[in-house]
Design a protein around this motif. Structure first.
Motif, PDB file in Angstrom:
ATOM      1  N   ALA A  69      -6.739 -10.553  -3.842  1.00 43.39           N
ATOM      2  CA  ALA A  69      -5.944  -9.587  -3.087  1.00 43.39           C
ATOM      3  C   ALA A  69      -5.718 -10.068  -1.663  1.00 43.39           C
ATOM      4  O   ALA A  69      -4.823  -9.600  -0.985  1.00 43.39           O
ATOM      5  CB  ALA A  69      -6.646  -8.238  -3.081  1.00 43.39           C
ATOM      6  N   LEU A  90       0.809 -12.326  -0.478  1.00 43.44           N
ATOM      7  CA  LEU A  90       0.993 -10.968  -0.978  1.00 43.44           C
ATOM      8  C   LEU A  90       1.815 -10.202   0.055  1.00 43.44           C
ATOM      9  O   LEU A  90       1.318  -9.346   0.782  1.00 43.44           O
ATOM     10  CB  LEU A  90      -0.367 -10.290  -1.181  1.00 43.44           C
ATOM     11  CG  LEU A  90      -0.293  -8.873  -1.744  1.00 43.44           C
ATOM     12  CD1 LEU A  90       0.004  -8.931  -3.227  1.00 43.44           C
ATOM     13  CD2 LEU A  90      -1.586  -8.119  -1.488  1.00 43.44           C
ATOM     14  N   THR A  91       3.076 -10.554   0.135  1.00 37.33           N
ATOM     15  CA  THR A  91       3.945  -9.903   1.112  1.00 37.33           C
ATOM     16  C   THR A  91       5.372  -9.978   0.602  1.00 37.33           C
ATOM     17  O   THR A  91       5.645 -10.628  -0.407  1.00 37.33           O
ATOM     18  CB  THR A  91       3.791 -10.571   2.499  1.00 37.33           C
ATOM     19  OG1 THR A  91       4.390  -9.727   3.491  1.00 37.33           O
ATOM     20  CG2 THR A  91       4.438 -11.945   2.541  1.00 37.33           C
ATOM     21  N   ASP A  92       6.276  -9.296   1.271  1.00 41.11           N
ATOM     22  CA  ASP A  92       7.675  -9.329   0.876  1.00 41.11           C
ATOM     23  C   ASP A  92       8.388 -10.475   1.578  1.00 41.11           C
ATOM     24  O   ASP A  92       8.122 -10.758   2.745  1.00 41.11           O
ATOM     25  CB  ASP A  92       8.347  -8.006   1.238  1.00 41.11           C
ATOM     26  CG  ASP A  92       7.860  -6.858   0.364  1.00 41.11           C
ATOM     27  OD1 ASP A  92       8.026  -6.944  -0.870  1.00 41.11           O
ATOM     28  OD2 ASP A  92       7.314  -5.889   0.911  1.00 41.11           O
ATOM     29  N   GLU A 143       2.403  -6.391   7.592  1.00 40.72           N
ATOM     30  CA  GLU A 143       2.865  -5.036   7.282  1.00 40.72           C
ATOM     31  C   GLU A 143       2.773  -4.696   5.789  1.00 40.72           C
ATOM     32  O   GLU A 143       2.139  -3.713   5.406  1.00 40.72           O
ATOM     33  CB  GLU A 143       4.308  -4.854   7.768  1.00 40.72           C
ATOM     34  CG  GLU A 143       4.820  -3.439   7.631  1.00 40.72           C
ATOM     35  CD  GLU A 143       6.333  -3.338   7.819  1.00 40.72           C
ATOM     36  OE1 GLU A 143       6.766  -2.417   8.496  1.00 40.72           O
ATOM     37  OE2 GLU A 143       7.076  -4.187   7.273  1.00 40.72           O
ATOM     38  N   THR A 144       3.394  -5.513   4.957  1.00 45.84           N
ATOM     39  CA  THR A 144       3.391  -5.203   3.517  1.00 45.84           C
ATOM     40  C   THR A 144       1.989  -5.168   2.926  1.00 45.84           C
ATOM     41  O   THR A 144       1.616  -4.203   2.254  1.00 45.84           O
ATOM     42  CB  THR A 144       4.277  -6.195   2.743  1.00 45.84           C
ATOM     43  OG1 THR A 144       5.626  -6.000   3.139  1.00 45.84           O
ATOM     44  CG2 THR A 144       4.161  -5.971   1.241  1.00 45.84           C
ATOM     45  N   LEU A 196       0.132  -1.987   4.013  1.00 51.98           N
ATOM     46  CA  LEU A 196       0.682  -0.813   3.334  1.00 51.98           C
ATOM     47  C   LEU A 196       0.200  -0.744   1.891  1.00 51.98           C
ATOM     48  O   LEU A 196      -0.168   0.312   1.380  1.00 51.98           O
ATOM     49  CB  LEU A 196       2.214  -0.868   3.341  1.00 51.98           C
ATOM     50  CG  LEU A 196       2.904  -0.389   4.602  1.00 51.98           C
ATOM     51  CD1 LEU A 196       4.352  -0.848   4.609  1.00 51.98           C
ATOM     52  CD2 LEU A 196       2.838   1.133   4.662  1.00 51.98           C
ATOM     53  N   CYS A 197       0.241  -1.899   1.240  1.00 50.00           N
ATOM     54  CA  CYS A 197      -0.153  -1.964  -0.169  1.00 50.00           C
ATOM     55  C   CYS A 197      -1.631  -1.610  -0.324  1.00 50.00           C
ATOM     56  O   CYS A 197      -2.009  -0.903  -1.264  1.00 50.00           O
ATOM     57  CB  CYS A 197       0.148  -3.368  -0.686  1.00 50.00           C
ATOM     58  SG  CYS A 197      -0.236  -3.643  -2.410  1.00 50.00           S
ATOM     59  N   LEU A 198      -2.457  -2.081   0.609  1.00 57.69           N
ATOM     60  CA  LEU A 198      -3.899  -1.858   0.483  1.00 57.69           C
ATOM     61  C   LEU A 198      -4.291  -0.426   0.840  1.00 57.69           C
ATOM     62  O   LEU A 198      -5.249   0.113   0.275  1.00 57.69           O
ATOM     63  CB  LEU A 198      -4.671  -2.849   1.369  1.00 57.69           C
ATOM     64  CG  LEU A 198      -4.558  -4.325   0.934  1.00 57.69           C
ATOM     65  CD1 LEU A 198      -5.145  -5.249   1.993  1.00 57.69           C
ATOM     66  CD2 LEU A 198      -5.245  -4.551  -0.408  1.00 57.69           C
ATOM     67  N   TYR A 253      -2.157   2.989  -1.917  1.00 55.72           N
ATOM     68  CA  TYR A 253      -2.666   3.386  -3.227  1.00 55.72           C
ATOM     69  C   TYR A 253      -4.102   3.889  -3.130  1.00 55.72           C
ATOM     70  O   TYR A 253      -4.475   4.887  -3.753  1.00 55.72           O
ATOM     71  CB  TYR A 253      -2.563   2.199  -4.181  1.00 55.72           C
ATOM     72  CG  TYR A 253      -2.972   2.510  -5.586  1.00 55.72           C
ATOM     73  CD1 TYR A 253      -2.401   3.574  -6.273  1.00 55.72           C
ATOM     74  CD2 TYR A 253      -3.917   1.742  -6.237  1.00 55.72           C
ATOM     75  CE1 TYR A 253      -2.777   3.861  -7.575  1.00 55.72           C
ATOM     76  CE2 TYR A 253      -4.290   2.016  -7.540  1.00 55.72           C
ATOM     77  CZ  TYR A 253      -3.717   3.071  -8.204  1.00 55.72           C
ATOM     78  OH  TYR A 253      -4.089   3.357  -9.485  1.00 55.72           O
ATOM     79  N   GLY A 270      -5.011  -2.774 -10.465  1.00 53.90           N
ATOM     80  CA  GLY A 270      -4.669  -1.357 -10.345  1.00 53.90           C
ATOM     81  C   GLY A 270      -5.811  -0.503 -10.851  1.00 53.90           C
ATOM     82  O   GLY A 270      -6.181   0.505 -10.243  1.00 53.90           O
ATOM     83  N   THR A 314      -8.902  -0.818  -8.407  1.00 52.10           N
ATOM     84  CA  THR A 314      -8.659  -0.027  -7.204  1.00 52.10           C
ATOM     85  C   THR A 314      -8.811   1.460  -7.512  1.00 52.10           C
ATOM     86  O   THR A 314      -9.436   2.205  -6.749  1.00 52.10           O
ATOM     87  CB  THR A 314      -7.240  -0.322  -6.673  1.00 52.10           C
ATOM     88  OG1 THR A 314      -7.077  -1.722  -6.538  1.00 52.10           O
ATOM     89  CG2 THR A 314      -7.008   0.345  -5.329  1.00 52.10           C
ATOM     90  N   ARG A 355       4.507   9.067  -1.261  1.00 51.75           N
ATOM     91  CA  ARG A 355       4.867   7.869  -0.527  1.00 51.75           C
ATOM     92  C   ARG A 355       4.151   7.815   0.825  1.00 51.75           C
ATOM     93  O   ARG A 355       4.220   8.751   1.615  1.00 51.75           O
ATOM     94  CB  ARG A 355       6.371   7.842  -0.277  1.00 51.75           C
ATOM     95  CG  ARG A 355       7.148   7.783  -1.572  1.00 51.75           C
ATOM     96  CD  ARG A 355       8.612   7.809  -1.309  1.00 51.75           C
ATOM     97  NE  ARG A 355       9.070   9.157  -1.001  1.00 51.75           N
ATOM     98  CZ  ARG A 355      10.137   9.421  -0.273  1.00 51.75           C
ATOM     99  NH1 ARG A 355      10.828   8.455   0.260  1.00 51.75           N
ATOM    100  NH2 ARG A 355      10.499  10.660  -0.072  1.00 51.75           N
ATOM    101  N   VAL A 415       4.227   5.852   4.101  1.00 56.87           N
ATOM    102  CA  VAL A 415       5.169   4.919   4.716  1.00 56.87           C
ATOM    103  C   VAL A 415       4.751   4.592   6.136  1.00 56.87           C
ATOM    104  O   VAL A 415       3.938   5.274   6.748  1.00 56.87           O
ATOM    105  CB  VAL A 415       6.594   5.497   4.719  1.00 56.87           C
ATOM    106  CG1 VAL A 415       7.095   5.687   3.311  1.00 56.87           C
ATOM    107  CG2 VAL A 415       6.625   6.806   5.472  1.00 56.87           C
TER     108      VAL A 415
END
Lengths: 511, 511
Positions: free
Chosen positions: A12, A17-19, A135-136, A139-141, A144, A178, A181, A365, A367
């Protein structure tokens, strides 16, 4: 629990692991000479999930791990180079190779904190280019983990503090991590444990589990256990042939219940006997593979009573389909009458577990918005007013009553003096047209310093500590806010100076 | 793409990615002398997700990897021992230490196949104890992958074959691997790519991305690019100062649109210029950080026209909020009038991208049942008839029309002869009271042999090959079944012998 054991966490922590748009933007900043500009990001959410008035913040430990491990390997940079224009300045890739989080600072709520809309969960400060790449993943960590923890907290509120809640969702999870987590943060949010063994091994989540339908239906009844003898639980008595004793007890139970002795399924009974031989101290039955009342329950009772004669106490039974409440009530009655009939009073109190789908009604969401770069407060104004973001770098406080219950969360500019316990102050609740005054008995600083310029500043609490913290925090929240249906919204307020800044920026935008 | 590079996949292959009840059941089997009993498991689903009449099967490559890597390390066995009764026979743990999948055989639909309710996706054969331990991980690996692929296929059907569909969900994903899985299988199901860089690096998914609001709002307009000069796209002409040219074009554009030249946000324009300097061949604008029509669009047009003068063609623009359709229509009109006004005809055709939440309406449940153990067909009969499972080890065929469109899927006993093209046969559609006859022009064997006693039997197709296979399969499906709302259910039928076996077992159960 050692980090080096936790291959999932290492996975992880992969910097890619980003956009891709974060990387193209990074090139844009670099080309504009802004890679080293100081930037502050805040991560927050706009609406509480599940229609509630609170959320639990979770994922801090994963964020800290990500920051501390952040580094682009040569293979990573080469991959990025293959996705960017061929004439990209090689110096940009040199810059990427040298990146780490040694200039990044992270403030955050403690893991397991109550969190409310618009109050920052994380504040990340550092060079603009690095912070953009974070950032991504952050947010992901956080998103969820917080969602799962909040869901678990709501279910815990429904169940009350005593009931045992187990998370059994791995087989339906969103992929392996998933599932990991979900198991981890269900526990943090208030569950007692999980069936997920890997969550136990890697994260220390208590694990539990007994048997599933496939075990029961795999027996036909013609199986002969290689070792059918079972010794008494205590003392020196002789071992007995368990299947033979179960057969005797089945006749008694069927007579008591008014059933034919042929009705209970022999395969189900053989499965129960096999399980009892493996787990005499922890026998449990799953009753609904065939008919609960004509098969599962009499078979369970026969095995439980045969074990009882040997001094073993069955732990419980489980229902996994049908009208769970009605069945559980019926079964409780039968347990009572059977306990009385055979003078085995412990049987009355055997636990009844029900399992079915825990529907998370919707995925909320979480954000994040870029709030402030280079010290110049700026507001993101879009044509959708819902999306307005508060300007500037902020401090956040929770103002508490004398009994420890939160009154409101206060956002103010970072340079303003902290509110003081016992002193009245005037604040602007968000969305209100008028200010109000409040006199807090206690004041908590919400955003603690966890990572300063890449260095961990305080030890992260254990998962169990964070779980306990979450339950204490929830216990202090007023019932009106804790209510799951149509709760009263918890107030988030702005200081007078922040309110004035928002007003001036909003006015400016309508020019 | 090399497996050893893919730490996520290695992490997902951890054998303790299972439920504790699988382990307690394993002990139960072992204690009952049944660890080596031959078992066949089938994995299937009961209802198509999203209210449709089809699903795409995905996750085979992950299952194969899991089987081939399956082995319990000492640390794994020690952890399990700590969760089982202290008096558990040490020989059980010795048995666990020796486990692998060298006796396990896997049949499955090809990756990316159309799949229908009740038709097996996977058949797993091997020793009962091992196969039981595989149940949870295989469900976890297939369920989410198939769900995501099916969702992507539905969105592809809505969008048609030409539109570009990108998955941008990482920041809201269910943890890191949840995101990686979603990106991978969205691509398999028909998307064109993802923003997730790690999915590109590890799985070969095409990645794409441009810029986000945070990039735009980070510019105030006072920034001075260190290198503002841009050379023409082709030829020997002199480099020009791009920000200066943009300023000139902004005046022309504002005059054309009837806007004041002060209205477009200078920070947004500075961000567009910075991006254009970094990506002159691939300039795109994100228009809704401030006001689309009064700021985003004129700023975009000024930069696009300044680039156009130098021979560069802007790639497109993106909208991320508001009424996307209405805005897109308005913008197309403005692009046309602007293209005509400034004689830049390519501007008319600039692509308009819209992004917003792709709501997966509900997470469908993919469930699995133990079907057959030790060669004795047995049906799981519960009080919930919906849950009935077909007995015995089955073969599955897809019967096709002359034009290649599937007529129905046929389940029969493994030992029955295959249906033959051109020959009429009588089958029992599930749920029907009467048989029907069918004469297929073509017959496909659905469940191919992928792993035989631990050995891979045929190469796994690449992700892109599976994606193409899925699209071809969907193209052959009749429109009535492919329809997303209220589709006609696709028929799944039983052979006469299987139908008779189901009938006899159902009768038997009511004794």
């Amino acid at each position: 629990m050692a980090a080096e054991e936790d291959a999932e966490a290492l996975a992880a922590a992969r910097p890619l692991l980003t956009d891709l748009y974060q990387v193209t933007m990074a090139l844009g900043y670099w080309r504009a000479g802004r890679a080293h500009d100081h930037a502050d990001f805040e991560l927050f959410f706009r609406r509480c999930p599940f229609g509630g008035a609170f959320a639990l913040f979770a994922g801090l430990r994963d964020c800290v791990r990500f920051l501390r491990a952040f580094h682009l390997r040569d293979a990573d940079v080469q991959f990025l180079a293959s996705k960017l224009p061929p004439d990209t300045d090689p110096a940009f890739f040199e810059h990427l190779r040298g990146l780490d989080c040694s200039s990044v600072t992270l403030r955050a709520l403690p893991e397991g904190s109550l969190a409310f809309p618009g109050v920052p969960l994380l504040q990340v400060s550092g060079p603009l280019l690095v912070v953009q790449l974070l950032e991504t993943p952050l947010l992901c960590l956080v998103g969820y983990a917080s969602l799962v923890a909040t869901n678990a907290a709501r279910l815990r509120l429904i169940a009350g503090p005593e009931k045992r809640l187990l998370e059994l969702g791995l087989r339906r999870a969103q992929g392996p991590d998933g599932g990991l987590t979900a198991s981890t943060y269900s526990y943090l949010g208030g569950f007692d444990g999980s069936s997920n063994v890997l969550a136990g091994q890697l994260r220390g989540v208590p694990v539990a589990g007994t048997l599933a339908h496939s075990f029961i239906t795999s027996f036909s009844g013609s199986e002969v256990p290689p070792e059918p003898m079972l010794a008494p639980a205590v003392g020196e008595g002789p071992a007995v042939n368990l299947p033979a004793h179960v057969k005797v007890w089945l006749e008694r139970v069927c007579a008591h219940l008014g059933l034919g002795v042929q009705e209970p399924h022999p395969g189900e009974r053989a499965a129960f006997v096999a399980y009892a031989l493996a787990f005499p101290q922890a026998f449990q039955g799953l009753l609904d593979s065939y008919s609960v009342c004509r098969s599962g329950l009499p078979n369970f009772l026969a095995v439980a009573l045969a074990l009882g004669e040997l001094g073993y106490r069955a732990v419980g039974l489980r229902l996994d389909s049908g009208d769970l409440l009605r069945q559980a009530q019926e079964i409780r009655g039968i347990l009572q009458s059977t306990a009385a009939r055979f003078q085995m009073p412990w049987l009355e109190r055997v636990s009844i577990t029900v399992s079915n789908n825990v529907d998370e009604e919707e995925l909320a969401r979480l954000v994040q918005e870029l709030v402030c770069v280079g010290g110049q407060p700026r507001m993101k104004l879009t044509e959708d007013l819902e999306k307005q973001t508060l300007p500037g770098k902020k401090a956040a406080f929770r103002l508490l009553d004398a009994d420890g219950s939160p009154l409101l969360d206060l956002l103010q500019l970072a340079e303003e003096p902290s509110p003081q316990p016992g002193q009245e102050l005037r604040v602007w609740p968000r969305g209100a047209q008028e200010p109000r005054t409040v006199r807090p008995a206690q004041v908590e600083l919400l955003l603690g310093l966890w990572v300063h310029r890449g260095q961990l500043c305080q030890p992260l609490p254990s998962l169990a500590e964070s779980r306990a913290f979450a339950q204490r925090s929830l216990g202090n929240l007023r019932a009106a806010h804790r209510r799951l249906q149509s709760p009263e919204q918890y107030q988030v307020a702005l200081s007078e100076r922040l309110q004035a800044l928002v007003g001036s920026l909003s006015t400016g935008s309508s020019l």
